[in-house]
Write a protein that holds these residues in place. Structure first.
Motif, PDB file in Angstrom:
ATOM      1  N   CYS A   1      40.402 106.376   1.133  1.00 25.36           N
ATOM      2  CA  CYS A   1      39.934 105.008   0.788  1.00 25.36           C
ATOM      3  C   CYS A   1      41.002 104.410   0.625  1.00 25.36           C
ATOM      4  CB  CYS A   1      38.939 104.839  -0.333  1.00 25.36           C
ATOM      5  SG  CYS A   1      39.032 102.837  -0.329  1.00 25.36           S
ATOM      6  N   VAL A   2      42.135 105.151   0.050  1.00 22.63           N
ATOM      7  CA  VAL A   2      42.883 103.847  -0.571  1.00 22.63           C
ATOM      8  C   VAL A   2      44.215 103.998   0.573  1.00 22.63           C
ATOM      9  CG1 VAL A   2      45.294 104.120  -2.241  1.00 22.63           C
ATOM     10  CG2 VAL A   2      42.620 104.316  -3.352  1.00 22.63           C
ATOM     11  N   ALA A   3      44.430 105.601   0.663  1.00 21.37           N
ATOM     12  CA  ALA A   3      45.717 105.952   2.238  1.00 21.37           C
ATOM     13  C   ALA A   3      45.420 105.070   3.072  1.00 21.37           C
ATOM     14  CB  ALA A   3      45.444 106.883   2.350  1.00 21.37           C
ATOM     15  N   LEU A   4      44.047 104.989   3.623  1.00 22.09           N
ATOM     16  CA  LEU A   4      43.224 103.904   4.995  1.00 22.09           C
ATOM     17  C   LEU A   4      43.609 102.502   4.226  1.00 22.09           C
ATOM     18  CD1 LEU A   4      40.747 105.644   5.831  1.00 22.09           C
ATOM     19  CD2 LEU A   4      43.045 105.160   7.430  1.00 22.09           C
ATOM     20  N   PHE A   5      42.971 101.551   3.287  1.00 25.81           N
ATOM     21  CA  PHE A   5      43.373 100.232   3.250  1.00 25.81           C
ATOM     22  C   PHE A   5      43.939  99.833   1.728  1.00 25.81           C
ATOM     23  CE2 PHE A   5      39.123 101.815   4.044  1.00 25.81           C
ATOM     24  CZ  PHE A   5      38.838 101.144   4.959  1.00 25.81           C
ATOM     25  N   GLY A   6      44.698 100.556   1.027  1.00 24.12           N
ATOM     26  CA  GLY A   6      45.458 100.563  -0.327  1.00 24.12           C
ATOM     27  C   GLY A   6      44.309 100.367  -1.497  1.00 24.12           C
ATOM     28  N   LYS A   7      45.118  99.812  -2.106  1.00 25.67           N
ATOM     29  CA  LYS A   7      44.210  99.292  -3.675  1.00 25.67           C
ATOM     30  C   LYS A   7      42.923  98.646  -3.639  1.00 25.67           C
ATOM     31  CE  LYS A   7      45.851 100.495  -7.661  1.00 25.67           C
ATOM     32  NZ  LYS A   7      47.004 100.069  -8.928  1.00 25.67           N
ATOM     33  N   PRO A   8      42.271  98.875  -4.264  1.00 23.94           N
ATOM     34  CA  PRO A   8      41.020  97.523  -3.722  1.00 23.94           C
ATOM     35  C   PRO A   8      41.307  96.191  -5.287  1.00 23.94           C
ATOM     36  CG  PRO A   8      40.163  99.131  -5.679  1.00 23.94           C
ATOM     37  CD  PRO A   8      41.473  99.371  -4.926  1.00 23.94           C
ATOM     38  N   LYS A   9      40.292  95.175  -5.090  1.00 24.58           N
ATOM     39  CA  LYS A   9      40.308  93.864  -5.862  1.00 24.58           C
ATOM     40  C   LYS A   9      39.645  94.047  -6.998  1.00 24.58           C
ATOM     41  CE  LYS A   9      40.595  90.029  -3.986  1.00 24.58           C
ATOM     42  NZ  LYS A   9      40.328  89.186  -3.147  1.00 24.58           N
ATOM     43  N   THR A  10      38.474  95.035  -6.008  1.00 27.63           N
ATOM     44  CA  THR A  10      38.064  94.713  -7.633  1.00 27.63           C
ATOM     45  C   THR A  10      37.234  96.383  -7.559  1.00 27.63           C
ATOM     46  OG1 THR A  10      35.798  93.813  -6.823  1.00 27.63           O
ATOM     47  CG2 THR A  10      37.208  92.236  -8.161  1.00 27.63           C
ATOM     48  N   ILE A  11      36.459  97.191  -8.917  1.00 23.89           N
ATOM     49  CA  ILE A  11      36.328  98.244  -8.638  1.00 23.89           C
ATOM     50  C   ILE A  11      34.234  98.198  -9.568  1.00 23.89           C
ATOM     51  CG2 ILE A  11      36.117 100.752  -9.426  1.00 23.89           C
ATOM     52  CD1 ILE A  11      38.900 100.488  -9.077  1.00 23.89           C
ATOM     53  N   SER A  12      33.672  98.747  -9.038  1.00 17.97           N
ATOM     54  CA  SER A  12      32.512  98.876  -9.839  1.00 17.97           C
ATOM     55  C   SER A  12      32.089 100.931  -9.878  1.00 17.97           C
ATOM     56  CB  SER A  12      31.194  98.049  -9.905  1.00 17.97           C
ATOM     57  OG  SER A  12      30.425  98.420  -8.157  1.00 17.97           O
ATOM     58  N   ALA A  13      31.724 101.342 -10.967  1.00 18.82           N
ATOM     59  CA  ALA A  13      31.173 102.564 -10.818  1.00 18.82           C
ATOM     60  C   ALA A  13      30.113 103.266 -12.124  1.00 18.82           C
ATOM     61  CB  ALA A  13      32.689 103.405 -11.269  1.00 18.82           C
ATOM     62  N   ASN A  14      29.533 104.393 -11.699  1.00 22.24           N
ATOM     63  CA  ASN A  14      28.612 104.805 -12.453  1.00 22.24           C
ATOM     64  C   ASN A  14      28.870 106.157 -11.788  1.00 22.24           C
ATOM     65  OD1 ASN A  14      26.162 104.121 -14.222  1.00 22.24           O
ATOM     66  ND2 ASN A  14      25.068 105.749 -11.748  1.00 22.24           N
ATOM     67  N   SER A  15      29.024 107.323 -13.049  1.00 20.74           N
ATOM     68  CA  SER A  15      28.288 109.001 -13.205  1.00 20.74           C
ATOM     69  C   SER A  15      27.175 108.804 -14.047  1.00 20.74           C
ATOM     70  CB  SER A  15      30.190 108.792 -13.749  1.00 20.74           C
ATOM     71  OG  SER A  15      30.924 108.666 -13.223  1.00 20.74           O
ATOM     72  N   PHE A  16      26.561 110.341 -13.504  1.00 21.26           N
ATOM     73  CA  PHE A  16      25.890 111.254 -14.440  1.00 21.26           C
ATOM     74  C   PHE A  16      26.513 111.941 -14.445  1.00 21.26           C
ATOM     75  CE2 PHE A  16      22.397 114.488 -14.443  1.00 21.26           C
ATOM     76  CZ  PHE A  16      21.387 114.219 -15.464  1.00 21.26           C
ATOM     77  N   ILE A  17      26.113 111.576 -16.177  1.00 24.21           N
ATOM     78  CA  ILE A  17      27.423 112.730 -16.975  1.00 24.21           C
ATOM     79  C   ILE A  17      26.462 113.624 -17.267  1.00 24.21           C
ATOM     80  CG2 ILE A  17      28.869 112.495 -19.330  1.00 24.21           C
ATOM     81  CD1 ILE A  17      29.237 110.381 -18.842  1.00 24.21           C
ATOM     82  N   LEU A  18      27.060 114.889 -17.883  1.00 26.19           N
ATOM     83  CA  LEU A  18      26.579 116.468 -17.438  1.00 26.19           C
ATOM     84  C   LEU A  18      26.490 116.428 -19.411  1.00 26.19           C
ATOM     85  CD1 LEU A  18      27.591 118.851 -15.122  1.00 26.19           C
ATOM     86  CD2 LEU A  18      25.433 117.061 -15.270  1.00 26.19           C
ATOM     87  N   ASP A  19      25.616 117.235 -19.777  1.00 26.04           N
ATOM     88  CA  ASP A  19      26.497 117.320 -21.778  1.00 26.04           C
ATOM     89  C   ASP A  19      27.246 118.319 -22.470  1.00 26.04           C
ATOM     90  OD1 ASP A  19      23.485 116.499 -22.204  1.00 26.04           O
ATOM     91  OD2 ASP A  19      22.330 118.695 -22.127  1.00 26.04           O
ATOM     92  N   SER A  20      27.443 118.940 -20.685  1.00 28.30           N
ATOM     93  CA  SER A  20      29.341 118.803 -21.431  1.00 28.30           C
ATOM     94  C   SER A  20      30.661 117.569 -21.026  1.00 28.30           C
ATOM     95  CB  SER A  20      28.793 120.670 -20.086  1.00 28.30           C
ATOM     96  OG  SER A  20      29.567 119.847 -18.648  1.00 28.30           O
ATOM     97  N   LYS A  21      30.030 116.821 -20.697  1.00 32.16           N
ATOM     98  CA  LYS A  21      30.652 115.535 -20.496  1.00 32.16           C
ATOM     99  C   LYS A  21      32.001 115.715 -19.204  1.00 32.16           C
ATOM    100  CE  LYS A  21      29.073 114.978 -24.661  1.00 32.16           C
ATOM    101  NZ  LYS A  21      27.978 113.296 -25.075  1.00 32.16           N
ATOM    102  N   VAL A  22      31.602 116.339 -18.524  1.00 35.35           N
ATOM    103  CA  VAL A  22      31.763 116.192 -17.036  1.00 35.35           C
ATOM    104  C   VAL A  22      30.251 115.181 -16.749  1.00 35.35           C
ATOM    105  CG1 VAL A  22      33.112 117.917 -17.424  1.00 35.35           C
ATOM    106  CG2 VAL A  22      31.229 118.393 -16.037  1.00 35.35           C
ATOM    107  N   ASP A  23      31.132 114.762 -14.854  1.00 39.37           N
ATOM    108  CA  ASP A  23      30.157 113.749 -14.413  1.00 39.37           C
ATOM    109  C   ASP A  23      29.783 115.029 -13.545  1.00 39.37           C
ATOM    110  OD1 ASP A  23      32.801 114.428 -12.896  1.00 39.37           O
ATOM    111  OD2 ASP A  23      32.293 112.717 -11.249  1.00 39.37           O
ATOM    112  N   GLY A  24      28.159 114.707 -13.431  1.00 42.51           N
ATOM    113  CA  GLY A  24      27.871 116.094 -12.013  1.00 42.51           C
ATOM    114  C   GLY A  24      28.127 115.064 -10.642  1.00 42.51           C
ATOM    115  N   ALA A  25      27.786 113.909 -10.792  1.00 41.54           N
ATOM    116  CA  ALA A  25      27.439 112.639  -9.521  1.00 41.54           C
ATOM    117  C   ALA A  25      28.170 111.470  -9.873  1.00 41.54           C
ATOM    118  CB  ALA A  25      26.501 112.284  -9.272  1.00 41.54           C
TER     119      ALA A  25
END
Length: 327
Positions: free
Chosen positions: A188-212
């Motif tokens: 994404c960044v290599a093709l289009f550069g840095k975005p103007k805005t970002i929204s994001a969501n993660s499914f965080i596992l009990d181990s405190k990393v994101d599964g998705a």
């Protein structure tokens, strides 16, 4: 060029395959691992002469001209810095470091010491990436792109059994966004550069990393949707949609196949398959930079690496994925 390797996981086997395709220019002389028995087994498998218990011994052995780092993400920063301080060029697996602050420190040190850091983001070194970039103008005004990389990890079952595999451990700065997400963020960044805005969501596992993790990156007249997961599979196709056509991408981590279809000509679809070993292409670029006395790649310059990791850092911050290096 004599290479030393740190790490003995599956990606190191792929690196060896690429190196053997350039055996007239590259020799793997040394190996070390967090577990000496793993290093010994790897050395025996590939007939590597020198085995070390740690990377410092290898860096100071006088038996290597460059180092390949394939260890957990949290270790990239220190090992890369140790090599920079000894003026040894580095081929570091993605991501170069955990966050944008660490990356800035490494790049500043590399420029100061005139040492090359090769950031191993496979898709950006492929010929198919160039085909995508050169055909963006042929699909009209871009309105939306979707980059999806969802692979049920073979280690997730181990995680569910409570075995605590490296893939899902927060102390190693792992998880979906750091492992798979960097490929699609990089495209994404290599093709289009840095975005103007970002929204994001993660499914965080009990181990405190994101599964998705999912994210929407907004640009002037279009948006990019990013989807990555290590706990589900998906048939979602990665594609860039313009008013006059579509560019479809299979397996974004390698950009294995690219298809270009014009909106008005649904029969004539151009298809490109990535033929060359990805590590061979990367090692060719590594040799090109180092042998020509440079310390920065034109294919993946430090500015682009910084922008990629900055977007990665922002996505994690927004979605609540935090590592000790972020403090």
């Amino acid at each position: 060029m004599r290479f030393g390797i740190v790490g003995t996981n599956f990606i190191t086997d792929e690196f060896m395959e690429g190196a053997m395709l350039l055996k007239d220019k590259i020799e793997i002389t040394s190996i070390c691992s967090g577990k000496i028995e793993n290093a010994k087994k790897f050395a025996e498998k590939y007939n590597i002469k020198n085995v070390y218990e740690n990377h410092i011994e290898m860096l100071e052995s006088g038996k290597i001209d460059a180092i390949y780092i394939a260890v957990p993400n949290s270790l990239h920063f220190k090992m890369t810095m140790d090599a920079i301080q000894r003026n040894i060029p580095i081929f570091c697996e993605k991501p170069l470091a955990v966050n944008s602050k660490q990356v800035k420190i490494l790049i500043d040190a590399a420029i100061k010491n005139k040492v090359y850091i090769h950031h191993g983001v496979v898709p950006l070194y492929t010929e198919n990436f160039n085909i995508i970039k050169n055909n963006l103008q042929n699909i009209g005004k871009i309105r939306r792109a979707v980059f999806a990389l969802n692979q049920y990890s073979s280690r997730y079952d181990r995680y569910l059994r409570g075995e605590n595999p490296t893939t899902f451990r927060n102390e190693f700065a792992n998880g979906a966004i750091m492992d798979l997400g960097i490929y699609i963020v990089s495209l994404c960044v290599a093709l289009f550069g840095k975005p103007k805005t970002i929204s994001a969501n993660s499914f965080i596992l009990d181990s405190k990393v994101d599964g998705a993790t999912s994210a929407i990156l907004s640009y002037e007249n279009f948006e990019v949707i990013l989807l990555c997961s290590k706990i589900t599979n998906s048939n979602i196709i990665s594609e860039i949609s313009g008013e006059d056509g579509i560019i479809s991408i299979s397996i974004p981590s390698r950009v294995s196949t690219v298809k270009i279809q014009n909106r008005l000509d649904k029969v004539n679809i151009q298809t490109y398959h990535e033929m060359e070993n990805s590590f061979k292409r990367e090692l060719k670029e590594f040799l090109n930079v180092v042998e020509n006395g440079k310390y920065e790649s034109e294919i993946l310059p430090y500015k682009l690496t910084s922008e990629i990791i900055d977007v990665m850092t922002q996505i994690r911050k927004i979605s609540g994925v935090k590592f000790k290096e972020d403090n």
